[in-house]
Design a protein around this motif. Structure first.
Motif: not given
Lengths: 453, 119
Positions: B11-12, B94-95, B14-15, B23, B21, A374, B97, A223, B90-91, A270-272, A366, A390, A377, B85-86
């Motif tokens: 940010x990033x 940005x939610x 994951x699950x 970060x 999570x 989101x 942010x 990002x 993964x997203x 920080x991933x997972x 959805x 969906x 939000x 969907x998610x």
């Protein structure tokens, strides 16, 4: 001892870019090629494949990957480490030996096959001898879903991989190894790190965490300043250049696209992530709050300062079980009032389910293009030019889910207007294979290493 | 004064099972104390109200100028169970942010200086 050991990441999951392994061994010097194939649910998919065909049950992409790097393995001494064995590491080995025969290099391929992770044949004995294999999230004992279990595999650490390398394997195939052990094991082997050398073992694990998702640390899915990341079409996968003291640099081959920077590495770190103080693996507990990052050149980040603590006496077990059925269908609504039409269609469907006596454990709606990712939000979606409705359902009753799949298409003629996007036909009913994480005492799991050539 | 979180952090996400999570990483080290002060568990829980069914946990990583949030009950069961969907979170990055912070004027002025070309 080598000053620097280079471990290159060539696959971040089963389905990753098939060109990457070859690009890694041809783009510059590497000592090891690390390929990670197993996500949480992959073992259950492989178990289903093995039930249909006893020769299957491993990541078949791996055979093509080895084919693409075989010259580097047999002539330049690059060694390959992969958890591609899935639930059938010896089936995977059979296929690799057949490939070696076909390529005329059988005498130059030494396979190290790691097993012992498969607990499925031993489940009842384990439960009977006081190992409840309780779900780590819910606390429920495994006995509640025992009759629906498809696969059960303990996550093995670096020990058996180190052993296989010591016995001369140039391709190591494991079943359910931790992703991070695939990178840490060759460093431990090359530098002779001891089994209680916690800081260095933790450094190897964190090196593994950084590169286990392939290009996700080198510009992919990044990002930070994403629009300025160059040439993702030609993205370079990451390489760890490690030293005996446990410090390492992350880089990629010259002339490739993507970016390795402090922000790109931080995103992957920080991933997972769970509790950063305690990243628990079979080998060591790593402390992510100790990691120091510094840019050390173009597309080069230095990682140092890593602290580890003793491992626990448990292994994580990944169990997969049948958990009912699901289906997801979509319809697309166009301007004007796209969102209002999609909402109206959702209401039509839900009232019909009620009228027809259709009940589900869950119904999730959805609005793609408006709020699907989101939620609230993202606003109310009233300005969207088009919205994809969906809708998905979940039920233990397959017939009920099948009935759901027949309810969507009729809306094209008997629901809200300007609807399209139904050409794909009825949604497919899928069996849900769910994930059950558990712990088991290390003492009951014995890794096995066999050398085949 | 209002500042969007996306202007001072990346940010990033994951699950792990049904937990997502996120970060969150400060774009500059000097923004990290702002994240620590503003992104409380309460503030983040409130932000995701209606989207998650469980509690929020927060961890600090001052070495990476980052905070890690665990959002429990974020993924409709997670993994293969989820109908979302998610499904793998993964997203959510940005939610989070999307959050808008209300900061003292001096801090906002400093952030604007950082964003001025050539500054």
């Amino acid at each position: 001892m080598k000053d620097v050991v280079r471990v290159a990441s060539g696959q971040g999951f089963w389905g990753d870019w098939l060109a990457a392994p070859r690009r890694q061994v041809e783009g510059g010097p590497v000592d090891y090629l690390m390929l990670d194939y197993l996500a949480e649910v992959t073992m259950s998919i492989l178990q289903k494949q093995k039930e249909r065909d006893p020769k299957a049950g491993y990541a078949r992409d791996f055979i093509g990957a080895v084919d693409s790097v075989l010259d580097a393995v047999v002539s330049r001494g690059v060694r390959v480490i992969a958890n591609a064995g899935g639930v059938n590491p010896h089936g995977c080995a059979d296929a690799l030996l057949a490939l070696a025969d076909q390529r005329g290099v059988r005498g130059k391929v030494v396979l190290g096959v790691v097993t012992g992770d498969d607990l499925l044949p031993r489940l009842d004995a384990l439960i009977a001898s006081g190992h409840p294999l309780a779900n780590m999230d819910t606390g429920e004992p495994l006995s509640t879903v025992r009759d629906r279990v498809l696969s059960a595999n303990a996550y093995l650490g670096s020990d058996p991989i180190v052993e296989a390398l010591g016995k001369g394997a140039n391709i190591v195939i494991t079943g359910r190894s931790t992703d991070t052990a695939l990178t840490m094991a060759p460093l431990r082997y090359e530098f002779g790190w001891g089994a209680e050398d916690w800081n260095r073992l933790a450094a190897g694990i964190i090196a593994g965490h950084i590169i286990e998702c392939g290009a996700q640390c080198s510009g992919g899915n990044c990002l930070h300043d994403w629009q300025s990341i160059p040439d993702l079409w030609n993205v370079g996968y990451p390489i760890v250049e490690a030293r005996a003291d446990g410090t390492f640099e992350v880089t990629k081959h010259p002339g490739t696209g993507g970016r390795i920077s402090v922000p790109s590495i931080t995103e992957q770190l920080v991933y997972e992530m769970g509790d950063p103080h305690s990243y628990i693996t079979p080998d060591v507990t790593a402390d992510f709050t100790s990691i120091q990052l510094a840019a050390s050149g173009e597309n080069r980040v230095r990682v140092s300062g890593i602290v580890g603590r003793p491992a626990t006496d448990k292994l994580k077990v990944s169990i997969a079980y049948r958990a009912g059925f699901k289906a997801v269908g979509t319809l697309v609504y166009a301007w004007p009032d796209a969102m209002a039409k999609a909402r109206a269609a959702d209401e039509v469907l839900r009232r019909r389910f009620e009228m027809l006596g259709m009940h589900f454990d869950a119904i999730v709606t959805e609005f793609v293009g408006a709020t699907a990712t989101h939620g609230p939000l993202a606003g109310d979606g009233h300005e969207a030019n088009e919205v994809q409705l969906r809708i998905g359902v979940r039920s233990p009753d397959k017939a009920m889910v099948e009935k759901f799949t027949r309810e969507l298409a009729p809306l094209v003629l008997n629901g809200p207007p300007t609807v399209t996007g139904f050409a794909g036909g009825r949604p497919k009913v899928e069996e849900i294979v769910a994930y059950w994480p558990a712990l088991v005492d290390k003492s009951v799991v014995t890794p096995v290493v066999e050398i085949r050539s | 004064m209002k500042v969007r979180l996306i202007d001072i952090a990346h940010a990033r996400s994951g699950d792990k099972g049904d937990t997502a999570n996120v970060g969150v990483i400060a774009l500059r080290p000097e923004y990290y104390p702002i994240l620590v002060r503003e992104l409380t568990v309460e503030r983040v829980s409130q932000h995701f109200h209606g989207m998650i069914t469980g509690p929020v946990q927060r961890y600090e990583l001052p070495n990476l100028n980052a905070l890690n949030f665990l959002l429990h009950g974020a993924l409709d069961g997670g993994g293969t169970l989820s109908l979302k969907t998610d499904a793998q979170g993964k997203v959510y990055s940005t939610a989070l942010l999307r959050l808008v912070l209300d900061l003292p004027a001096a801090e906002v002025a400093a952030i604007h200086r950082d964003h001025t070309p050539g500054a």
